[in-house]
Design a protein around this motif. Structure first.
Motif, PDB file in Angstrom:
ATOM      1  N   MET A  37       0.826  -1.207   0.000  1.00  0.00           N
ATOM      2  CA  MET A  37       0.000   0.000   0.000  1.00  0.00           C
ATOM      3  C   MET A  37       0.860   1.256   0.000  1.00  0.00           C
ATOM      4  O   MET A  37       0.563   2.237  -0.695  1.00  0.00           O
ATOM      5  CB  MET A  37      -0.934  -0.008   1.210  1.00  0.00           C
ATOM      6  CG  MET A  37      -1.866   1.194   1.258  1.00  0.00           C
ATOM      7  SD  MET A  37      -2.887   1.372  -0.221  1.00  0.00           S
ATOM      8  CE  MET A  37      -3.975  -0.058  -0.045  1.00  0.00           C
ATOM      9  N   GLN A  38       1.936   1.246   0.754  1.00  0.00           N
ATOM     10  CA  GLN A  38       2.832   2.408   0.785  1.00  0.00           C
ATOM     11  C   GLN A  38       3.478   2.632  -0.579  1.00  0.00           C
ATOM     12  O   GLN A  38       3.590   3.773  -1.042  1.00  0.00           O
ATOM     13  CB  GLN A  38       3.901   2.217   1.856  1.00  0.00           C
ATOM     14  CG  GLN A  38       3.389   2.373   3.276  1.00  0.00           C
ATOM     15  CD  GLN A  38       2.989   3.805   3.568  1.00  0.00           C
ATOM     16  OE1 GLN A  38       3.697   4.744   3.226  1.00  0.00           O
ATOM     17  NE2 GLN A  38       1.845   3.977   4.201  1.00  0.00           N
ATOM     18  N   ASP A  66      -9.632  -5.569   3.103  1.00  0.00           N
ATOM     19  CA  ASP A  66      -9.540  -5.965   4.503  1.00  0.00           C
ATOM     20  C   ASP A  66      -8.727  -4.952   5.284  1.00  0.00           C
ATOM     21  O   ASP A  66      -7.704  -4.464   4.819  1.00  0.00           O
ATOM     22  CB  ASP A  66      -8.862  -7.334   4.647  1.00  0.00           C
ATOM     23  CG  ASP A  66      -9.685  -8.441   4.009  1.00  0.00           C
ATOM     24  OD1 ASP A  66     -10.886  -8.204   3.777  1.00  0.00           O
ATOM     25  OD2 ASP A  66      -9.136  -9.514   3.756  1.00  0.00           O
ATOM     26  N   VAL A  67      -9.159  -4.633   6.486  1.00  0.00           N
ATOM     27  CA  VAL A  67      -8.413  -3.732   7.354  1.00  0.00           C
ATOM     28  C   VAL A  67      -7.417  -4.547   8.160  1.00  0.00           C
ATOM     29  O   VAL A  67      -7.808  -5.483   8.852  1.00  0.00           O
ATOM     30  CB  VAL A  67      -9.348  -2.976   8.316  1.00  0.00           C
ATOM     31  CG1 VAL A  67      -8.539  -2.089   9.255  1.00  0.00           C
ATOM     32  CG2 VAL A  67     -10.348  -2.154   7.527  1.00  0.00           C
ATOM     33  N   SER A 103      -9.224   3.699   3.651  1.00  0.00           N
ATOM     34  CA  SER A 103      -7.955   3.136   3.202  1.00  0.00           C
ATOM     35  C   SER A 103      -6.917   4.242   3.037  1.00  0.00           C
ATOM     36  O   SER A 103      -7.265   5.395   2.739  1.00  0.00           O
ATOM     37  CB  SER A 103      -8.140   2.408   1.876  1.00  0.00           C
ATOM     38  OG  SER A 103      -8.235   3.331   0.809  1.00  0.00           O
ATOM     39  N   PRO A 104      -5.629   3.920   3.219  1.00  0.00           N
ATOM     40  CA  PRO A 104      -4.580   4.911   2.991  1.00  0.00           C
ATOM     41  C   PRO A 104      -4.621   5.472   1.573  1.00  0.00           C
ATOM     42  O   PRO A 104      -4.339   6.651   1.358  1.00  0.00           O
ATOM     43  CB  PRO A 104      -3.290   4.121   3.250  1.00  0.00           C
ATOM     44  CG  PRO A 104      -3.697   3.018   4.172  1.00  0.00           C
ATOM     45  CD  PRO A 104      -5.097   2.658   3.739  1.00  0.00           C
ATOM     46  N   LEU A 105      -4.980   4.621   0.600  1.00  0.00           N
ATOM     47  CA  LEU A 105      -5.058   5.095  -0.783  1.00  0.00           C
ATOM     48  C   LEU A 105      -6.170   6.121  -0.936  1.00  0.00           C
ATOM     49  O   LEU A 105      -5.980   7.158  -1.579  1.00  0.00           O
ATOM     50  CB  LEU A 105      -5.287   3.919  -1.731  1.00  0.00           C
ATOM     51  CG  LEU A 105      -5.375   4.286  -3.214  1.00  0.00           C
ATOM     52  CD1 LEU A 105      -4.100   4.972  -3.687  1.00  0.00           C
ATOM     53  CD2 LEU A 105      -5.667   3.049  -4.057  1.00  0.00           C
ATOM     54  N   ALA A 106      -7.335   5.864  -0.349  1.00  0.00           N
ATOM     55  CA  ALA A 106      -8.438   6.828  -0.416  1.00  0.00           C
ATOM     56  C   ALA A 106      -8.042   8.150   0.226  1.00  0.00           C
ATOM     57  O   ALA A 106      -8.337   9.227  -0.305  1.00  0.00           O
ATOM     58  CB  ALA A 106      -9.685   6.254   0.257  1.00  0.00           C
ATOM     59  N   GLN A 127     -13.860   7.207  -1.078  1.00  0.00           N
ATOM     60  CA  GLN A 127     -13.753   5.888  -0.467  1.00  0.00           C
ATOM     61  C   GLN A 127     -14.509   4.837  -1.280  1.00  0.00           C
ATOM     62  O   GLN A 127     -14.027   3.719  -1.467  1.00  0.00           O
ATOM     63  CB  GLN A 127     -14.285   5.927   0.961  1.00  0.00           C
ATOM     64  CG  GLN A 127     -13.414   6.721   1.926  1.00  0.00           C
ATOM     65  CD  GLN A 127     -13.965   6.696   3.348  1.00  0.00           C
ATOM     66  OE1 GLN A 127     -14.393   5.664   3.820  1.00  0.00           O
ATOM     67  NE2 GLN A 127     -13.949   7.843   4.000  1.00  0.00           N
ATOM     68  N   VAL A 128     -15.680   5.205  -1.781  1.00  0.00           N
ATOM     69  CA  VAL A 128     -16.475   4.265  -2.567  1.00  0.00           C
ATOM     70  C   VAL A 128     -15.758   3.878  -3.855  1.00  0.00           C
ATOM     71  O   VAL A 128     -15.675   2.696  -4.214  1.00  0.00           O
ATOM     72  CB  VAL A 128     -17.863   4.862  -2.876  1.00  0.00           C
ATOM     73  CG1 VAL A 128     -18.590   4.034  -3.941  1.00  0.00           C
ATOM     74  CG2 VAL A 128     -18.707   4.925  -1.611  1.00  0.00           C
TER      75      VAL A 128
END
Length: 215
Positions: free
Chosen positions: A84-85, A131-132, A145-148, A172-173
């Motif tokens: 994700m990073q 998933d968190v 999410s970090p991306l959102a 987010q959606v």
């Protein structure tokens, strides 16, 4: 560079680690463990991953694995955080260029960045981004999410988007929608199914259009 890799893997001193690496040698060892886990996951999926496999592939002792990770789930969570990073860094770099003048271009670049991660980042295809991760504390509220978060911040900074509740939810959606469509595009690996990639672009842009377009 090795220290950067580790920081990317576990930002903010994540509690996933039993011991924080403080020297380049320890950072290299941790990076090697995550690289080993990624290659194994690409081959057999994360459900069958074991800490013993990670140790063997990395050329390390099982004790070295347990020095940093309490179990196989922590290894997978750490790998997901690193992925994700790295994805977020690609998005930020791509969207920050001066020739990106419209939010629609930015959305396309976000999709491009994730597609490229699917194609080039070991272990990325198997990570469940919906998933968190279990970070060791109960969640009191829904976690975006970090991306959102990064996409919203870029939209606000670059395209004067107002970060109200409607916009935050919309971003987010579309990130969740994009996760699902791109996961489907790459379910068989390879270069991905371009039909689903293009539908991802169309769907997320169409969803954001009435929210982000003013006037």
């Amino acid at each position: 560079m090795l220290v950067t890799d580790v920081n990317e893997a576990l930002p903010g001193g994540s509690s996933l680690l039993r011991n924080e690496p403080v020297q380049a040698r320890s950072s290299a060892r941790l990076t090697g463990l995550l690289d080993a886990a990624a290659s194994i996951i690409d081959e057999i999926g994360y459900e069958r991953l074991t800490t013993a496999m990670v140790a063997e592939r990395a050329g390390a002792s099982i004790g070295t694995v347990y020095r940093y990770f309490p179990d196989r789930i922590a290894v997978v969570d750490a790998l997901a955080l690193r992925c994700m990073q790295r994805l977020t860094a690609r998005v930020v770099e791509a969207v920050s260029h001066d020739d990106v003048t419209d939010w629609r271009q930015a959305v396309d670049l976000v999709v491009d960045a994730k597609v490229e991660m699917y194609r080039t980042e070991p272990g990325f295809r198997a990570i469940r981004f919906g998933d968190v991760p279990d970070l060791g504390a109960p969640q009191q509220a829904p976690v975006s999410s970090p991306l959102a978060d990064s996409v919203l911040r870029l939209l606000v900074e670059r395209f004067d988007v107002v970060a109200d509740e409607r916009t935050e939810l919309a971003v987010q959606v579309v990130v969740e929608i994009g996760n699902g469509l791109l996961a489907r595009a790459f379910v068989a690996g390879g270069r991905g199914d371009e039909r689903f990639v293009e539908e991802c672009r169309r769907v997320v842009t169409s969803y954001l259009e009435p929210v982000l377009t003013v006037g």
